[in-house]
Scaffold this motif. Structure first.
Motif, PDB file in Angstrom:
ATOM      1  N   MET A  22       0.953  -1.168   0.070  1.00 58.03           N
ATOM      2  CA  MET A  22      -0.067   0.063  -0.010  1.00 58.03           C
ATOM      3  C   MET A  22       0.886   1.290   0.036  1.00 58.03           C
ATOM      4  O   MET A  22       1.584   1.309   0.668  1.00 58.03           O
ATOM      5  CB  MET A  22      -0.922   0.166   1.176  1.00 58.03           C
ATOM      6  CG  MET A  22      -2.011  -1.123   1.146  1.00 58.03           C
ATOM      7  SD  MET A  22      -3.335  -0.533   0.101  1.00 58.03           S
ATOM      8  CE  MET A  22      -4.414  -1.939   0.267  1.00 58.03           C
ATOM      9  N   GLY A  23       0.482   2.266  -0.767  1.00 55.08           N
ATOM     10  CA  GLY A  23       1.192   3.395  -0.649  1.00 55.08           C
ATOM     11  C   GLY A  23       0.914   4.240   0.464  1.00 55.08           C
ATOM     12  O   GLY A  23       0.068   3.738   1.239  1.00 55.08           O
ATOM     13  N   GLU A  24       1.607   5.160   0.664  1.00 53.78           N
ATOM     14  CA  GLU A  24       1.585   6.092   1.828  1.00 53.78           C
ATOM     15  C   GLU A  24       0.089   6.686   2.068  1.00 53.78           C
ATOM     16  O   GLU A  24      -0.552   6.774   2.861  1.00 53.78           O
ATOM     17  CB  GLU A  24       2.507   7.119   2.056  1.00 53.78           C
ATOM     18  CG  GLU A  24       2.581   7.964   3.541  1.00 53.78           C
ATOM     19  CD  GLU A  24       3.810   8.610   3.501  1.00 53.78           C
ATOM     20  OE1 GLU A  24       3.640   9.918   3.303  1.00 53.78           O
ATOM     21  OE2 GLU A  24       4.644   8.229   4.019  1.00 53.78           O
ATOM     22  N   LYS A  25      -0.231   6.978   0.594  1.00 56.69           N
ATOM     23  CA  LYS A  25      -1.795   7.638   0.633  1.00 56.69           C
ATOM     24  C   LYS A  25      -2.439   7.130  -0.556  1.00 56.69           C
ATOM     25  O   LYS A  25      -2.027   7.140  -1.569  1.00 56.69           O
ATOM     26  CB  LYS A  25      -1.661   9.271   0.349  1.00 56.69           C
ATOM     27  CG  LYS A  25      -1.012  10.197   1.525  1.00 56.69           C
ATOM     28  CD  LYS A  25      -0.961  11.479   0.903  1.00 56.69           C
ATOM     29  CE  LYS A  25      -0.258  12.335   2.186  1.00 56.69           C
ATOM     30  NZ  LYS A  25       0.952  11.971   2.415  1.00 56.69           N
ATOM     31  N   SER A  26      -3.195   5.808  -0.142  1.00 61.47           N
ATOM     32  CA  SER A  26      -3.762   5.023  -1.011  1.00 61.47           C
ATOM     33  C   SER A  26      -4.859   5.991  -2.112  1.00 61.47           C
ATOM     34  O   SER A  26      -5.081   7.023  -1.696  1.00 61.47           O
ATOM     35  CB  SER A  26      -4.700   4.051  -0.510  1.00 61.47           C
ATOM     36  OG  SER A  26      -5.725   4.382   0.308  1.00 61.47           O
ATOM     37  N   ASP A  27      -4.994   5.307  -2.996  1.00 56.68           N
ATOM     38  CA  ASP A  27      -5.988   6.068  -4.077  1.00 56.68           C
ATOM     39  C   ASP A  27      -7.337   6.509  -3.686  1.00 56.68           C
ATOM     40  O   ASP A  27      -7.857   7.575  -4.029  1.00 56.68           O
ATOM     41  CB  ASP A  27      -6.294   5.071  -5.396  1.00 56.68           C
ATOM     42  CG  ASP A  27      -4.846   4.928  -6.369  1.00 56.68           C
ATOM     43  OD1 ASP A  27      -3.899   5.860  -5.997  1.00 56.68           O
ATOM     44  OD2 ASP A  27      -4.984   4.222  -7.065  1.00 56.68           O
ATOM     45  N   VAL A  28      -7.779   5.623  -2.716  1.00 55.36           N
ATOM     46  CA  VAL A  28      -9.224   5.886  -2.093  1.00 55.36           C
ATOM     47  C   VAL A  28      -9.021   7.141  -1.121  1.00 55.36           C
ATOM     48  O   VAL A  28      -9.886   8.007  -1.522  1.00 55.36           O
ATOM     49  CB  VAL A  28      -9.732   4.705  -1.584  1.00 55.36           C
ATOM     50  CG1 VAL A  28      -8.977   4.451  -0.211  1.00 55.36           C
ATOM     51  CG2 VAL A  28     -11.318   4.854  -1.022  1.00 55.36           C
ATOM     52  N   PHE A  29      -8.005   7.257  -0.496  1.00 59.00           N
ATOM     53  CA  PHE A  29      -7.810   8.559   0.457  1.00 59.00           C
ATOM     54  C   PHE A  29      -7.547   9.543  -0.442  1.00 59.00           C
ATOM     55  O   PHE A  29      -7.988  10.906  -0.162  1.00 59.00           O
ATOM     56  CB  PHE A  29      -6.930   8.265   1.519  1.00 59.00           C
ATOM     57  CG  PHE A  29      -7.236   7.539   2.522  1.00 59.00           C
ATOM     58  CD1 PHE A  29      -8.571   7.825   3.359  1.00 59.00           C
ATOM     59  CD2 PHE A  29      -7.174   6.110   2.617  1.00 59.00           C
ATOM     60  CE1 PHE A  29      -9.050   6.837   4.377  1.00 59.00           C
ATOM     61  CE2 PHE A  29      -7.502   5.355   3.854  1.00 59.00           C
ATOM     62  CZ  PHE A  29      -8.661   5.606   4.368  1.00 59.00           C
ATOM     63  N   GLN A  30      -6.828   9.320  -1.559  1.00 55.19           N
ATOM     64  CA  GLN A  30      -6.636  10.601  -2.553  1.00 55.19           C
ATOM     65  C   GLN A  30      -7.917  11.354  -3.191  1.00 55.19           C
ATOM     66  O   GLN A  30      -8.249  12.328  -2.965  1.00 55.19           O
ATOM     67  CB  GLN A  30      -5.755  10.096  -3.636  1.00 55.19           C
ATOM     68  CG  GLN A  30      -4.319  10.007  -3.294  1.00 55.19           C
ATOM     69  CD  GLN A  30      -3.534  11.219  -2.953  1.00 55.19           C
ATOM     70  OE1 GLN A  30      -3.848  12.266  -2.798  1.00 55.19           O
ATOM     71  NE2 GLN A  30      -2.344  11.003  -2.702  1.00 55.19           N
ATOM     72  N   SER A  31      -8.896  10.432  -3.420  1.00 55.96           N
ATOM     73  CA  SER A  31     -10.122  10.617  -3.932  1.00 55.96           C
ATOM     74  C   SER A  31     -11.139  11.261  -2.937  1.00 55.96           C
ATOM     75  O   SER A  31     -12.068  12.030  -3.010  1.00 55.96           O
ATOM     76  CB  SER A  31     -11.094   9.515  -4.483  1.00 55.96           C
ATOM     77  OG  SER A  31     -11.586   8.482  -3.363  1.00 55.96           O
ATOM     78  N   LEU A  32     -10.834  11.223  -1.688  1.00 63.91           N
ATOM     79  CA  LEU A  32     -11.712  11.713  -0.303  1.00 63.91           C
ATOM     80  C   LEU A  32     -10.963  12.815   0.176  1.00 63.91           C
ATOM     81  O   LEU A  32     -11.646  13.686   1.147  1.00 63.91           O
ATOM     82  CB  LEU A  32     -11.856  10.575   0.797  1.00 63.91           C
ATOM     83  CG  LEU A  32     -12.290   9.291   0.397  1.00 63.91           C
ATOM     84  CD1 LEU A  32     -12.525   8.547   1.736  1.00 63.91           C
ATOM     85  CD2 LEU A  32     -13.895   9.745  -0.029  1.00 63.91           C
ATOM     86  N   ARG A  33      -9.956  13.700  -0.299  1.00 65.54           N
ATOM     87  CA  ARG A  33      -9.055  14.624   0.281  1.00 65.54           C
ATOM     88  C   ARG A  33      -9.859  15.989   0.118  1.00 65.54           C
ATOM     89  O   ARG A  33     -10.524  16.294  -1.149  1.00 65.54           O
ATOM     90  CB  ARG A  33      -7.696  14.685  -0.552  1.00 65.54           C
ATOM     91  CG  ARG A  33      -7.014  15.815   0.262  1.00 65.54           C
ATOM     92  CD  ARG A  33      -5.597  16.043  -0.392  1.00 65.54           C
ATOM     93  NE  ARG A  33      -4.586  16.722   0.589  1.00 65.54           N
ATOM     94  CZ  ARG A  33      -3.318  17.077   0.280  1.00 65.54           C
ATOM     95  NH1 ARG A  33      -2.679  16.440  -0.641  1.00 65.54           N
ATOM     96  NH2 ARG A  33      -2.724  17.828   1.050  1.00 65.54           N
ATOM     97  N   GLY A  34     -10.033  16.611   1.405  1.00 67.69           N
ATOM     98  CA  GLY A  34     -10.842  17.836   1.194  1.00 67.69           C
ATOM     99  C   GLY A  34     -12.608  17.710   1.111  1.00 67.69           C
ATOM    100  O   GLY A  34     -13.203  18.464   0.737  1.00 67.69           O
ATOM    101  N   CYS A  35     -12.998  16.326   1.328  1.00 70.37           N
ATOM    102  CA  CYS A  35     -14.353  16.188   1.274  1.00 70.37           C
ATOM    103  C   CYS A  35     -14.901  15.729   2.310  1.00 70.37           C
ATOM    104  O   CYS A  35     -14.254  15.391   3.431  1.00 70.37           O
ATOM    105  CB  CYS A  35     -14.331  15.006  -0.017  1.00 70.37           C
ATOM    106  SG  CYS A  35     -13.671  15.447  -1.485  1.00 70.37           S
TER     107      CYS A  35
END
Length: 229
Positions: free
Chosen positions: A1-14
């Motif tokens: 897993m990357g430090e910031k997974s894709d799913v959390f990238q999609s939730l940033r600021g949301c």
């Protein structure tokens, strides 16, 4: 897993909305929670936090946004997705993220073992629900993809505060490299704005949106005469 997974990238600021109802609540039931999920997504939620394989599966069929899934096993102690078997059921139901209790209380399996099992066997990132900055740091070291102060005030060490734990959020933001989500007693839009101003990655709101009996009680308390029935 990357430090910031894709799913959390999609939730940033949301906004993420928690759609949960326990067995004693009027809206308990997968069909109700699926409808609630559709409603909050229509209102702008970018993700849904949901509980139990039955509800998760129904919500997964209803919305396409990321789901943070968990399974509450009991009502005391470490009961939020406490074992890898529970996490397996959550993932099978359609969760994109598995939320686990990562407090330092007595538990059926070490939290590091649980987090690594979810990552390596199930291929899902873990959101660690914690109550202290020390627990947050330990969860990050164990491989949690994100952390949240969800359990601050709920570990039996004193009365439950009324306000979100802003001090703990600040400490976590200053200490951690993984995304820090704000969750716990976020009750109004100003709380959401404050959390983002402090640097929260995303904000999770539950009862203030999805428990109409509690919302109604707040309005009813403002009435000069309150009656039931």
């Amino acid at each position: 897993m990357g430090e910031k997974s894709d799913v959390f990238q999609s939730l940033r600021g949301c906004l993420v909305v928690s759609c949960q109802a326990q067995s004693h609540e009027p809206l308990h039931g997968a069909a109700y929670m699926a409808a609630m999920a559709r409603a909050v997504v229509a209102g702008g939620a970018a993700g849904v936090r949901c509980e139990s394989p039955t509800d998760i599966a129904a919500i997964r069929e209803s919305v396409s946004v990321p789901l943070i899934g968990l399974w509450k096993r009991g009502e005391q102690g470490v009961y939020i997705t406490p074992t890898l078997d529970d996490a397996r059921a959550v993932v099978r139901a359609g969760a994109d993220v598995v939320a686990v209790d990562a407090t330092h209380r007595k538990r059926p399996v070490p939290v590091g073992e649980l987090i690594q099992g979810v990552h390596h066997e199930l291929g899902r990132p873990v959101l660690a629900d914690v109550s202290t900055v020390e627990e947050a740091l330990a969860a990050e070291a164990a491989g949690a993809a994100a952390v949240a102060p969800t359990l601050s005030g709920y570990t039996g060490t004193g009365p439950v505060p009324r306000e979100p734990d802003w001090d703990l959020l600040a400490k976590m933001l200053a200490s951690l490299r993984v995304p820090v989500l704000m969750e716990g007693r976020v009750a109004e839009p100003s709380h959401v704005a404050r959390a983002f101003a402090m640097g929260a990655w995303a904000v999770v709101v539950g009862s203030a949106i999805t428990r109409p009996q509690l919302i109604t009680a707040g309005f009813a308390r403002a009435c000069p005469r309150q009656e039931n029935g």
